[in-house]
Write a protein that holds these residues in place. Structure first.
Motif, PDB file in Angstrom:
ATOM      1  N   THR A 133       1.214  -1.237  -0.260  1.00 48.09           N
ATOM      2  CA  THR A 133      -0.266   0.328   0.064  1.00 48.09           C
ATOM      3  C   THR A 133       0.822   1.711  -0.145  1.00 48.09           C
ATOM      4  OG1 THR A 133      -2.071  -1.312   1.125  1.00 48.09           O
ATOM      5  CG2 THR A 133      -1.828   1.375   1.271  1.00 48.09           C
ATOM      6  N   PHE A 134       1.634   1.217   1.568  1.00 51.94           N
ATOM      7  CA  PHE A 134       2.788   2.532   1.131  1.00 51.94           C
ATOM      8  C   PHE A 134       3.540   3.111  -0.313  1.00 51.94           C
ATOM      9  CE2 PHE A 134       6.392   4.816   2.581  1.00 51.94           C
ATOM     10  CZ  PHE A 134       6.142   6.006   2.615  1.00 51.94           C
ATOM     11  N   ILE A 135       3.672   1.522  -0.729  1.00 52.41           N
ATOM     12  CA  ILE A 135       5.062   2.746  -1.965  1.00 52.41           C
ATOM     13  C   ILE A 135       3.225   2.629  -3.089  1.00 52.41           C
ATOM     14  CG2 ILE A 135       6.078   0.786  -3.870  1.00 52.41           C
ATOM     15  CD1 ILE A 135       7.386  -0.727  -1.600  1.00 52.41           C
ATOM     16  N   ALA A 136       2.542   2.680  -3.721  1.00 52.01           N
ATOM     17  CA  ALA A 136       1.912   2.256  -4.017  1.00 52.01           C
ATOM     18  C   ALA A 136       1.469   3.413  -3.885  1.00 52.01           C
ATOM     19  CB  ALA A 136       0.597   1.364  -4.309  1.00 52.01           C
ATOM     20  N   LEU A 137       1.302   4.016  -3.211  1.00 46.08           N
ATOM     21  CA  LEU A 137       0.218   5.481  -2.891  1.00 46.08           C
ATOM     22  C   LEU A 137       1.128   6.175  -3.208  1.00 46.08           C
ATOM     23  CD1 LEU A 137      -1.815   4.885   0.991  1.00 46.08           C
ATOM     24  CD2 LEU A 137      -2.586   4.638  -1.819  1.00 46.08           C
ATOM     25  N   LEU A 138       2.627   6.457  -2.321  1.00 41.04           N
ATOM     26  CA  LEU A 138       3.332   7.195  -3.452  1.00 41.04           C
ATOM     27  C   LEU A 138       3.707   7.261  -4.246  1.00 41.04           C
ATOM     28  CD1 LEU A 138       5.981   6.469  -0.425  1.00 41.04           C
ATOM     29  CD2 LEU A 138       5.353   8.529  -0.282  1.00 41.04           C
ATOM     30  N   LEU A 139       3.811   6.006  -4.403  1.00 38.99           N
ATOM     31  CA  LEU A 139       4.118   6.252  -6.272  1.00 38.99           C
ATOM     32  C   LEU A 139       2.748   7.129  -6.967  1.00 38.99           C
ATOM     33  CD1 LEU A 139       5.583   2.953  -7.315  1.00 38.99           C
ATOM     34  CD2 LEU A 139       6.913   5.105  -7.703  1.00 38.99           C
ATOM     35  N   PHE A 140       1.300   6.622  -6.983  1.00 40.34           N
ATOM     36  CA  PHE A 140       0.446   7.396  -7.563  1.00 40.34           C
ATOM     37  C   PHE A 140       0.321   8.657  -7.025  1.00 40.34           C
ATOM     38  CE2 PHE A 140      -1.982   3.186  -7.476  1.00 40.34           C
ATOM     39  CZ  PHE A 140      -1.546   2.579  -8.016  1.00 40.34           C
ATOM     40  N   GLY A 141       1.018   9.054  -6.236  1.00 37.45           N
ATOM     41  CA  GLY A 141       0.682  10.833  -5.942  1.00 37.45           C
ATOM     42  C   GLY A 141       1.452  11.223  -6.823  1.00 37.45           C
ATOM     43  N   GLY A 142       3.203  10.375  -6.946  1.00 39.47           N
ATOM     44  CA  GLY A 142       4.259  11.625  -7.176  1.00 39.47           C
ATOM     45  C   GLY A 142       4.116  11.628  -8.116  1.00 39.47           C
ATOM     46  N   ALA A 143       4.067  10.352  -8.859  1.00 39.55           N
ATOM     47  CA  ALA A 143       3.909  10.403 -10.885  1.00 39.55           C
ATOM     48  C   ALA A 143       2.461  11.374 -11.454  1.00 39.55           C
ATOM     49  CB  ALA A 143       3.683   8.687 -11.113  1.00 39.55           C
ATOM     50  N   SER A 144       1.270  11.821 -10.237  1.00 42.73           N
ATOM     51  CA  SER A 144       0.131  12.028 -10.526  1.00 42.73           C
ATOM     52  C   SER A 144       0.140  13.962 -10.286  1.00 42.73           C
ATOM     53  CB  SER A 144      -0.559  11.711 -10.082  1.00 42.73           C
ATOM     54  OG  SER A 144      -1.255  12.092  -8.770  1.00 42.73           O
ATOM     55  N   MET A 145       1.438  13.963  -9.857  1.00 37.64           N
ATOM     56  CA  MET A 145       2.144  15.292  -9.732  1.00 37.64           C
ATOM     57  C   MET A 145       2.364  16.020 -10.629  1.00 37.64           C
ATOM     58  SD  MET A 145       3.268  16.665  -5.427  1.00 37.64           S
ATOM     59  CE  MET A 145       5.350  15.482  -6.275  1.00 37.64           C
ATOM     60  N   VAL A 146       3.675  15.065 -10.790  1.00 37.90           N
ATOM     61  CA  VAL A 146       4.447  15.622 -11.658  1.00 37.90           C
ATOM     62  C   VAL A 146       4.847  15.641 -13.053  1.00 37.90           C
ATOM     63  CG1 VAL A 146       6.746  14.496 -13.162  1.00 37.90           C
ATOM     64  CG2 VAL A 146       6.726  14.299 -10.060  1.00 37.90           C
ATOM     65  N   LEU A 147       3.178  14.622 -13.284  1.00 33.11           N
ATOM     66  CA  LEU A 147       2.458  15.009 -15.004  1.00 33.11           C
ATOM     67  C   LEU A 147       1.471  15.863 -14.282  1.00 33.11           C
ATOM     68  CD1 LEU A 147       1.655  10.404 -15.523  1.00 33.11           C
ATOM     69  CD2 LEU A 147       3.400  12.879 -16.911  1.00 33.11           C
ATOM     70  N   THR A 148       1.102  16.101 -14.006  1.00 34.35           N
ATOM     71  CA  THR A 148       0.466  17.318 -14.389  1.00 34.35           C
ATOM     72  C   THR A 148       1.693  18.484 -14.019  1.00 34.35           C
ATOM     73  OG1 THR A 148      -1.827  16.478 -12.378  1.00 34.35           O
ATOM     74  CG2 THR A 148      -1.475  18.864 -12.382  1.00 34.35           C
ATOM     75  N   TRP A 149       2.970  18.762 -13.358  1.00 32.67           N
ATOM     76  CA  TRP A 149       3.011  19.596 -13.449  1.00 32.67           C
ATOM     77  C   TRP A 149       3.670  19.729 -14.862  1.00 32.67           C
ATOM     78  CZ3 TRP A 149       5.945  18.767  -9.040  1.00 32.67           C
ATOM     79  CH2 TRP A 149       5.686  19.110  -7.362  1.00 32.67           C
ATOM     80  N   ALA A 150       3.776  18.419 -15.612  1.00 34.88           N
ATOM     81  CA  ALA A 150       4.534  18.777 -16.865  1.00 34.88           C
ATOM     82  C   ALA A 150       3.887  19.077 -18.049  1.00 34.88           C
ATOM     83  CB  ALA A 150       4.995  17.279 -17.571  1.00 34.88           C
ATOM     84  N   GLY A 151       2.442  19.028 -17.883  1.00 34.76           N
ATOM     85  CA  GLY A 151       1.544  18.765 -18.400  1.00 34.76           C
ATOM     86  C   GLY A 151       0.958  20.264 -18.623  1.00 34.76           C
ATOM     87  N   MET A 152       0.882  21.063 -17.463  1.00 37.13           N
ATOM     88  CA  MET A 152       0.620  22.012 -17.773  1.00 37.13           C
ATOM     89  C   MET A 152       1.306  23.159 -17.590  1.00 37.13           C
ATOM     90  SD  MET A 152      -1.811  22.739 -13.785  1.00 37.13           S
ATOM     91  CE  MET A 152      -2.242  24.428 -14.731  1.00 37.13           C
ATOM     92  N   ILE A 153       2.522  22.834 -18.083  1.00 39.57           N
ATOM     93  CA  ILE A 153       3.686  23.614 -18.012  1.00 39.57           C
ATOM     94  C   ILE A 153       3.897  23.006 -20.212  1.00 39.57           C
ATOM     95  CG2 ILE A 153       6.306  23.904 -18.806  1.00 39.57           C
ATOM     96  CD1 ILE A 153       6.116  23.467 -14.819  1.00 39.57           C
ATOM     97  N   LEU A 154       3.403  22.043 -20.099  1.00 37.69           N
ATOM     98  CA  LEU A 154       3.338  21.648 -21.620  1.00 37.69           C
ATOM     99  C   LEU A 154       2.783  22.414 -22.122  1.00 37.69           C
ATOM    100  CD1 LEU A 154       4.936  17.907 -22.492  1.00 37.69           C
ATOM    101  CD2 LEU A 154       5.792  20.532 -22.888  1.00 37.69           C
ATOM    102  N   GLY A 155       0.866  22.176 -21.647  1.00 37.03           N
ATOM    103  CA  GLY A 155       0.437  23.259 -22.371  1.00 37.03           C
ATOM    104  C   GLY A 155      -0.046  24.620 -22.575  1.00 37.03           C
ATOM    105  N   LYS A 156       1.660  24.893 -21.527  1.00 38.56           N
ATOM    106  CA  LYS A 156       1.460  26.307 -22.272  1.00 38.56           C
ATOM    107  C   LYS A 156       1.898  26.877 -23.957  1.00 38.56           C
ATOM    108  CE  LYS A 156       2.204  28.701 -18.026  1.00 38.56           C
ATOM    109  NZ  LYS A 156       2.786  29.669 -17.103  1.00 38.56           N
ATOM    110  N   LYS A 157       2.533  25.392 -24.237  1.00 41.67           N
ATOM    111  CA  LYS A 157       3.110  25.545 -25.192  1.00 41.67           C
ATOM    112  C   LYS A 157       2.376  24.751 -26.341  1.00 41.67           C
ATOM    113  CE  LYS A 157       7.968  26.005 -23.369  1.00 41.67           C
ATOM    114  NZ  LYS A 157       8.259  27.698 -23.180  1.00 41.67           N
TER     115      LYS A 157
END
Length: 184
Positions: A133-157
């Protein structure tokens, strides 16, 4: 023994990436708005937290269910992943215009819930399969956070080109893991 743990970790990394692709694709569109980097950072953190809360609830519920109904849970969990992945894949072909939610206040909460609902279902199936559980939650939260950042920054371009393809990729990854869980 070590191969099993490495295999589970690699599977969880790919699954976290697949779940985060929904947030990435929606963030591309949201990134086309004039949003400051500080706000983008905050939005990514909120999305990451919701991608930890929703699967946690699903995993706990899945563990409770798996104790009740036994061997059928792996089958049900794999079918859930396949259904979610298929729905995610084919929803990419829906060309209707989507209303962009403003990333503030209740709009941000609704946005976070909407992109993390699929992680609840995935958490449910993972809880049935007995994942760490702990590893899955960290990976899910971290990946979605980084992908959200990447998406929003790329969305500008980028103006919507990657959005459809990222949802299709995420859906395909979930389907593959559902099939792997079903046939292993």
């Amino acid at each position: 023994m070590i191969e099993e743990h490495v295999g589970e970790f690699v599977s969880l990394v790919f699954m976290a990436f697949a779940l985060g692709m929904d947030a990435f694709s929606v963030s591309l569109g949201m990134g086309m708005q004039l949003i400051r980097l500080k706000r983008i950072a905050y939005i990514g953190i909120v999305i990451g937290v919701f991608h930890m809360i929703m699967p946690f609830i699903g995993i706990m519920l899945g563990k409770a269910i798996s104790g009740q109904i036994g061997d059928v849970t792996v089958f049900i969990g794999s079918l859930l992943l396949i259904v979610i992945g298929t729905q995610m894949f084919f929803s990419a072909f829906n060309h209707e215009a989507k209303k962009i939610i403003q990333p503030t206040g209740i709009g941000l909460i609704l946005f976070a819930i909407s992109v993390s609902l699929d992680s609840f279902s995935v958490g449910l199936s993972l809880g049935m399969s007995g994942v760490k559980t702990f590893i899955a939650l960290l990976l899910f939260g971290g990946a979605s956070m980084v992908l959200t950042w990447a998406g929003m920054i790329l969305g500008k371009k980028v103006h919507g080109f990657l959005g459809v393809y990222s949802e299709m990729l995420g859906g395909a990854i979930l389907c593959v893991f559902g099939l792997l869980l079903l046939f292993n």
